[in-house]
Motif scaffolding. Structure first.
Motif, PDB file in Angstrom:
ATOM      1  N   LYS A 159       0.814  -1.217   0.000  1.00  0.00           N
ATOM      2  CA  LYS A 159       0.000   0.000   0.000  1.00  0.00           C
ATOM      3  C   LYS A 159       0.853   1.275   0.000  1.00  0.00           C
ATOM      4  O   LYS A 159       0.335   2.365  -0.218  1.00  0.00           O
ATOM      5  CB  LYS A 159      -0.940   0.014   1.211  1.00  0.00           C
ATOM      6  CG  LYS A 159      -1.990  -1.092   1.210  1.00  0.00           C
ATOM      7  CD  LYS A 159      -2.903  -0.961   2.416  1.00  0.00           C
ATOM      8  CE  LYS A 159      -3.998  -2.016   2.381  1.00  0.00           C
ATOM      9  NZ  LYS A 159      -3.457  -3.386   2.572  1.00  0.00           N
ATOM     10  N   LYS A 160       2.129   1.142   0.305  1.00  0.00           N
ATOM     11  CA  LYS A 160       2.989   2.318   0.349  1.00  0.00           C
ATOM     12  C   LYS A 160       3.221   2.873  -1.058  1.00  0.00           C
ATOM     13  O   LYS A 160       3.309   2.140  -2.026  1.00  0.00           O
ATOM     14  CB  LYS A 160       4.338   1.972   0.973  1.00  0.00           C
ATOM     15  CG  LYS A 160       4.300   1.732   2.467  1.00  0.00           C
ATOM     16  CD  LYS A 160       5.681   1.726   3.068  1.00  0.00           C
ATOM     17  CE  LYS A 160       6.597   0.697   2.462  1.00  0.00           C
ATOM     18  NZ  LYS A 160       7.900   0.623   3.148  1.00  0.00           N
ATOM     19  N   MET A 161       3.363   4.184  -1.125  1.00  0.00           N
ATOM     20  CA  MET A 161       3.749   4.816  -2.375  1.00  0.00           C
ATOM     21  C   MET A 161       5.230   4.547  -2.639  1.00  0.00           C
ATOM     22  O   MET A 161       5.971   4.102  -1.768  1.00  0.00           O
ATOM     23  CB  MET A 161       3.506   6.321  -2.306  1.00  0.00           C
ATOM     24  CG  MET A 161       2.052   6.718  -2.402  1.00  0.00           C
ATOM     25  SD  MET A 161       1.348   6.394  -4.045  1.00  0.00           S
ATOM     26  CE  MET A 161       2.231   7.609  -5.030  1.00  0.00           C
TER      27      MET A 161
ATOM     28  N   ARG B 267      -4.760  -0.575  10.238  1.00  0.00           N
ATOM     29  CA  ARG B 267      -3.336  -0.535   9.928  1.00  0.00           C
ATOM     30  C   ARG B 267      -2.533  -1.007  11.138  1.00  0.00           C
ATOM     31  O   ARG B 267      -2.836  -0.663  12.286  1.00  0.00           O
ATOM     32  CB  ARG B 267      -2.887   0.889   9.554  1.00  0.00           C
ATOM     33  CG  ARG B 267      -3.460   1.408   8.242  1.00  0.00           C
ATOM     34  CD  ARG B 267      -2.891   0.680   7.047  1.00  0.00           C
ATOM     35  NE  ARG B 267      -3.358   1.248   5.788  1.00  0.00           N
ATOM     36  CZ  ARG B 267      -4.446   0.850   5.132  1.00  0.00           C
ATOM     37  NH1 ARG B 267      -5.187  -0.134   5.627  1.00  0.00           N
ATOM     38  NH2 ARG B 267      -4.784   1.407   3.993  1.00  0.00           N
TER      39      ARG B 267
ATOM     40  N   GLU C  38      -8.201   7.599  -0.787  1.00  0.00           N
ATOM     41  CA  GLU C  38      -7.160   6.594  -0.626  1.00  0.00           C
ATOM     42  C   GLU C  38      -6.701   6.559   0.833  1.00  0.00           C
ATOM     43  O   GLU C  38      -6.401   7.592   1.417  1.00  0.00           O
ATOM     44  CB  GLU C  38      -5.969   6.914  -1.535  1.00  0.00           C
ATOM     45  CG  GLU C  38      -4.980   5.789  -1.680  1.00  0.00           C
ATOM     46  CD  GLU C  38      -3.923   6.095  -2.731  1.00  0.00           C
ATOM     47  OE1 GLU C  38      -3.037   5.255  -2.916  1.00  0.00           O
ATOM     48  OE2 GLU C  38      -3.984   7.179  -3.350  1.00  0.00           O
TER      49      GLU C  38
ATOM     50  N   LYS D  59      -3.830   5.403   3.242  1.00  0.00           N
ATOM     51  CA  LYS D  59      -2.420   5.093   3.074  1.00  0.00           C
ATOM     52  C   LYS D  59      -1.878   4.377   4.309  1.00  0.00           C
ATOM     53  O   LYS D  59      -2.635   3.906   5.151  1.00  0.00           O
ATOM     54  CB  LYS D  59      -1.653   6.363   2.749  1.00  0.00           C
ATOM     55  CG  LYS D  59      -2.166   6.998   1.456  1.00  0.00           C
ATOM     56  CD  LYS D  59      -1.357   8.163   1.008  1.00  0.00           C
ATOM     57  CE  LYS D  59      -1.919   8.674  -0.309  1.00  0.00           C
ATOM     58  NZ  LYS D  59      -1.770   7.678  -1.393  1.00  0.00           N
ATOM     59  N   THR D  60      -0.578   4.316   4.424  1.00  0.00           N
ATOM     60  CA  THR D  60       0.037   3.565   5.500  1.00  0.00           C
ATOM     61  C   THR D  60       0.410   4.483   6.653  1.00  0.00           C
ATOM     62  O   THR D  60       0.022   5.650   6.696  1.00  0.00           O
ATOM     63  CB  THR D  60       1.269   2.796   4.978  1.00  0.00           C
ATOM     64  OG1 THR D  60       1.768   1.921   5.988  1.00  0.00           O
ATOM     65  CG2 THR D  60       2.353   3.740   4.522  1.00  0.00           C
TER      66      THR D  60
ATOM     67  N   LEU E 139      -4.622  15.716   1.740  1.00  0.00           N
ATOM     68  CA  LEU E 139      -3.912  14.698   2.515  1.00  0.00           C
ATOM     69  C   LEU E 139      -3.893  15.080   3.987  1.00  0.00           C
ATOM     70  O   LEU E 139      -3.461  16.170   4.349  1.00  0.00           O
ATOM     71  CB  LEU E 139      -2.482  14.542   2.002  1.00  0.00           C
ATOM     72  CG  LEU E 139      -1.607  13.498   2.710  1.00  0.00           C
ATOM     73  CD1 LEU E 139      -2.207  12.100   2.557  1.00  0.00           C
ATOM     74  CD2 LEU E 139      -0.188  13.527   2.147  1.00  0.00           C
TER      75      LEU E 139
ATOM     76  N   GLU F 247       4.075  12.877  -0.870  1.00  0.00           N
ATOM     77  CA  GLU F 247       3.812  11.693  -0.059  1.00  0.00           C
ATOM     78  C   GLU F 247       5.097  11.023   0.392  1.00  0.00           C
ATOM     79  O   GLU F 247       6.123  11.058  -0.281  1.00  0.00           O
ATOM     80  CB  GLU F 247       2.951  10.701  -0.849  1.00  0.00           C
ATOM     81  CG  GLU F 247       1.574  11.257  -1.174  1.00  0.00           C
ATOM     82  CD  GLU F 247       0.660  10.191  -1.729  1.00  0.00           C
ATOM     83  OE1 GLU F 247       0.578   9.104  -1.128  1.00  0.00           O
ATOM     84  OE2 GLU F 247       0.037  10.440  -2.777  1.00  0.00           O
TER      85      GLU F 247
END
Length: 431
Positions: free
Chosen positions: A46-48, A270, A315, A317-318, A343, A373
């Motif tokens: 899931k990380k960018m 998470r 979205e 994210k982590t 964000l 990010e």
């Protein structure tokens, strides 16, 4: 709420909001997780980004114009990146180069552990693609020294198999899920899913646990792998609001497991350190569960946001630096379908949100520029995407080829407090 409607909901029901103040101070209830030396690590899909961190740097895989790849190392000390090749004259374009990897027709994960660097190639479900590409398209484990030398394939699965995202590892073993589609039709059009352990010392593969087709690795804590299961998640006729996700902890040493919790499917879960965090986007409630048998949920903050954010995010994210990052969409012009991203960094100790205002520099491509990010962290800094340039990559397809756009990331190192303050001018661009 139907699953197939989730994406559309991310772009509706949200009004423009003002910047949220009160960002966390670096070092105030935040900071990198201090893990035991024997703790498992998780390469989170899931990380960018296009790689994984290794403490002193970041290994990334960059496609070439012909769809083959190069392994590049981002050195945090020098703020520079170089291909894993020691020859100045090298063009890095074939197997004579230690940084070069062939086109694999699928995704993968690269990470370092101990003395080795591993490239896990997931494989491709398309049998025609596998037939066209050959052995390079098979799911496999490639091992090499950290400088890219002594590269070799240490294990290969058959063409009927696909490795799933979410790889767990330590210095002695690699853990992952692999699907077999060999008996797909006989198995009710579902794959046979197995949790595997690859032992680095003797290069042996062991089946640890036969899973349901809904199981996935969602994190790791200590010596435990966390498995999440959402039955019927693939059935588009089932309302997502009626689905439940069950979380089980599996100890890789004892092979014992216990049920941690069950929560609504739409709630975002998470793993960070020894805690499982839960964020309910429909109520914006943030809670946590200690990762141990018979643990109870504890509310951190009842309402993180007001009504403006009570919809499923664009979205989820982590977690970095004790903050959960959530991307929302804010409508600029609903009639024309124009939205901008927003964000938010949610402090997992206090539940206080911080709006990240910096945006990447974007060259080409159809997608709008999003906020800067994070892809990795050190004790004091984040590695972030500072800009993105879309480049054409020519991939094999049906006996010919086609060109696709690939987002080429440029990275920068930035102090954590400068990131929370959206001070991109203080970042050091990776050269």
């Amino acid at each position: 709420m139907n699953i197939k409607k989730i994406v559309s909901l991310t772009a509706s029901g949200i009004v423009v909001v003002a910047m949220i103040a009160g960002c966390a101070q670096a070092g105030e209830d935040s900071g990198s997780v201090q893990q035991d030396a024997n703790a498992l690590h998780f390469a989170d899909g899931k990380k960018m980004g296009d790689g994984n961190g290794s403490g002193d740097g970041y290994y990334r895989i960059i496609p070439r114009p012909d769809a083959s790849n190069n392994i590049v190392f981002v050195d945090y000390e020098t703020a520079s990146e170089v291909p894993l090749c020691s020859r100045p004259e090298c063009q890095h374009q074939d197997d004579t180069c230690t940084s070069w990897l062939p086109y694999t027709a699928g995704k993968g994960a690269i990470f370092a552990t101990g003395d080795f660097l591993y490239d896990i190639c997931f494989g491709n479900q398309n049998s025609e693609m596998v037939e066209e590409i050959g052995e390079d398209a098979l799911p496999k484990i490639i091992q090499m020294k950290r400088n890219g030398s002594e590269k070799e394939t240490v294990y290969t699965f058959p063409a009927s198999s696909v490795i799933r995202e979410g790889i767990v590892y330590d210095n002695s073993a690699i853990y992952f899920i692999c699907d077999s589609f060999e008996n797909f039709e006989r198995n009710g059009n579902l794959p046979e899913r197995v949790l595997y352990q690859y032992r680095i010392s003797d290069r042996t593969m062991q089946e640890l646990k036969v899973l349901s087709a809904a199981d996935e690795i969602i994190g790791a804590s200590g010596r435990e792998i966390l498995l999440g299961t959402t039955e019927n998640a693939w059935d588009l006729s089932v309302d997502a609001a009626n689905l439940q996700t069950s979380v089980v902890c599996y100890n890789v040493d004892t092979k014992q497991e216990y049920a941690l919790t069950t929560h609504p499917y739409l709630t975002i879960g998470r793993v960070y350190g020894d805690v499982y965090y839960l964020y309910d986007p429909l109520t914006t409630c943030l809670s946590k569960i200690e990762i141990e048998s018979n643990a109870k949920a504890e509310i951190i903050r009842q309402e993180v946001f007001d009504e403006a954010f009570r919809s499923y995010p664009y979205e989820a994210k982590t977690v970095f630096d004790n903050h959960l990052f959530i991307m929302y969409e804010i409508p600029e012009d609903k009639e024309r379908g124009i939205y901008t991203t927003n964000l938010q960094a949610i402090d997992l100790s206090s539940g206080k949100p911080c709006s990240i205002e910096m945006r990447v520099e974007k060259v080409g491509g159809m997608a709008p520029a999003k906020q800067v990010e994070i892809v990795d962290e050190t004790e004091k800094q984040f590695l972030v995407i500072s800009s993105v340039e879309y480049q054409k990559v020519e991939i094999p397809a049906g006996g010919s080829s086609m060109k696709l756009e690939y987002p080429y990331f440029r990275y920068a190192l930035i102090d954590k407090q400068d990131y929370y303050n959206s001070n991109m001018g203080a970042a050091k661009i990776i050269a």
